[in-house]
Scaffold this motif. Structure first.
Motif, PDB file in Angstrom:
ATOM      1  N   ALA A  91       0.817  -1.219   0.000  1.00 56.59           N
ATOM      2  CA  ALA A  91       0.000   0.000   0.000  1.00 56.59           C
ATOM      3  C   ALA A  91       0.849   1.268   0.000  1.00 56.59           C
ATOM      4  CB  ALA A  91      -0.921   0.003   1.213  1.00 56.59           C
ATOM      5  N   ARG A  92       0.268   2.309  -0.530  1.00 54.08           N
ATOM      6  CA  ARG A  92       0.916   3.620  -0.517  1.00 54.08           C
ATOM      7  C   ARG A  92       0.879   4.201   0.894  1.00 54.08           C
ATOM      8  NH1 ARG A  92      -1.550   7.753  -4.723  1.00 54.08           N
ATOM      9  NH2 ARG A  92      -0.782   6.050  -6.066  1.00 54.08           N
ATOM     10  N   GLU A  93       1.946   4.857   1.303  1.00 55.31           N
ATOM     11  CA  GLU A  93       1.996   5.469   2.626  1.00 55.31           C
ATOM     12  C   GLU A  93       1.011   6.638   2.717  1.00 55.31           C
ATOM     13  OE1 GLU A  93       3.586   4.560   5.331  1.00 55.31           O
ATOM     14  OE2 GLU A  93       4.548   2.847   4.364  1.00 55.31           O
ATOM     15  N   THR A  94       0.535   6.898   3.919  1.00 61.74           N
ATOM     16  CA  THR A  94      -0.376   8.022   4.148  1.00 61.74           C
ATOM     17  C   THR A  94       0.348   9.341   3.898  1.00 61.74           C
ATOM     18  OG1 THR A  94      -1.524   6.754   5.867  1.00 61.74           O
ATOM     19  CG2 THR A  94      -1.865   9.149   5.857  1.00 61.74           C
ATOM     20  N   GLN A  95      -0.325  10.278   3.268  1.00 62.82           N
ATOM     21  CA  GLN A  95       0.260  11.593   3.033  1.00 62.82           C
ATOM     22  C   GLN A  95       0.719  12.192   4.356  1.00 62.82           C
ATOM     23  OE1 GLN A  95      -2.318  14.237   0.859  1.00 62.82           O
ATOM     24  NE2 GLN A  95      -0.934  15.986   1.035  1.00 62.82           N
TER      25      GLN A  95
END
Length: 277
Positions: free
Chosen positions: A171-175
């Motif tokens: 998953a993409r990291e949280t902004q």
């Protein structure tokens, strides 16, 4: 006291024969994204009813038996039946009923962990239950089948932890800005002003609210309300009994404001809710 098992799980009601519940803290690779994983099985017929209050938990429920009847802010009706599903944040009480035939495993995500795991805008889950196949597609169907064929809750815990960890790894990291703003609300107990967060980030309040809706499912104001409520409830259950003091400590305008928030987020008065601890 809960009974501790060899794998670190906790059986929370040893000796009771109406239902079995085993809860396990997540492994270190899931911490920050998952708060706990729970196996639940009802063992005899009867009416089971539970009311959950507004919280920061985003559950994924995978059922192997009868569905639950679930009402958001109301008693569940004939069409409010859900088996395997995910549910986003809801700023109110949730009524859950079953008739003695429920059996499921539940993964409780943090809001930020849920956004990364599901990979969709959390506003799509806010104030609703969404079926497993709709949120996870064929992967969710295959997961349910694997869990259903596994023997015992320990094996099911291992399967679901591996599945969740794999998705989070990809998953993409949280902004960073959203993670920072979320943390400021949590650390402040919901007392920090939304305008202050927006100013620190150099964003408009509208832009901040939109980012929160996507990542968390609710705006920063609603998130702060839920955080304040849970802090006030925790203080009352830690022996603090003066509601005016609790209201002031948690940032409510006055005690009447606290009472209104408890009714909105829990469906109960503060005194009645504290007595249920």
């Amino acid at each position: 006291m809960p009974a501790k098992c060899e794998d670190g799980s906790r059986r929370e009601n040893p000796g009771l024969d109406r239902f079995e519940m085993v809860r396990r803290a997540p492994g270190p690779w899931l911490q920050g994204s998952v708060t706990d994983i729970c196996f639940y099985r009802e063992t005899m017929p009867g009416r089971f009813r539970n009311v959950e209050y507004a919280s920061l938990t985003v559950p994924l429920v995978i059922s192997f038996a009868e569905p639950f009847a679930i009402g958001l802010g109301k008693e569940p009706g004939d069409n409010d039946r859900f088996a395997s599903f995910a549910a986003g944040l809801y700023a109110g009480p949730v009524v859950i009923e079953s008739l003695g035939g429920a059996c499921c495993i539940q993964v409780n995500f943090t809001p930020l962990g849920a956004r990364r795991f599901f990979g969709l805008a959390m506003s799509e889950l806010t104030d609703r239950m969404v079926g497993l196949d709709d949120v996870l597609g064929i992967e969710g169907v295959a997961l349910r089948e694997r869990l259903g064929n596994a023997h015992g809750w320990s094996a099911r815990f291992a399967i679901v932890e591996t599945f969740v960890a794999a998705r989070l790894t990809e998953a993409r990291e949280t902004q960073a800005e959203i993670a920072w703003a979320y943390d400021r609300i949590i650390v402040s107990g919901g007392r920090i002003r939304v305008s202050s967060l927006a100013d620190r980030l150099g964003w408009s309040r509208k832009h901040l609210a939109g980012k929160f809706s996507d990542t968390i499912g609710v705006g920063p104001k609603t998130l702060s309300r839920i955080v304040r409520f849970n802090r006030a409830l925790a203080l009352s259950r830690q022996g603090k009994s003066d509601w005016a003091d609790i209201a002031a400590d948690c940032g409510y305008a006055d005690q009447a404001h606290l009472v209104r928030e408890f009714r909105d987020l829990a469906g109960e008065t503060p005194t009645a809710l504290a007595a249920q601890a």
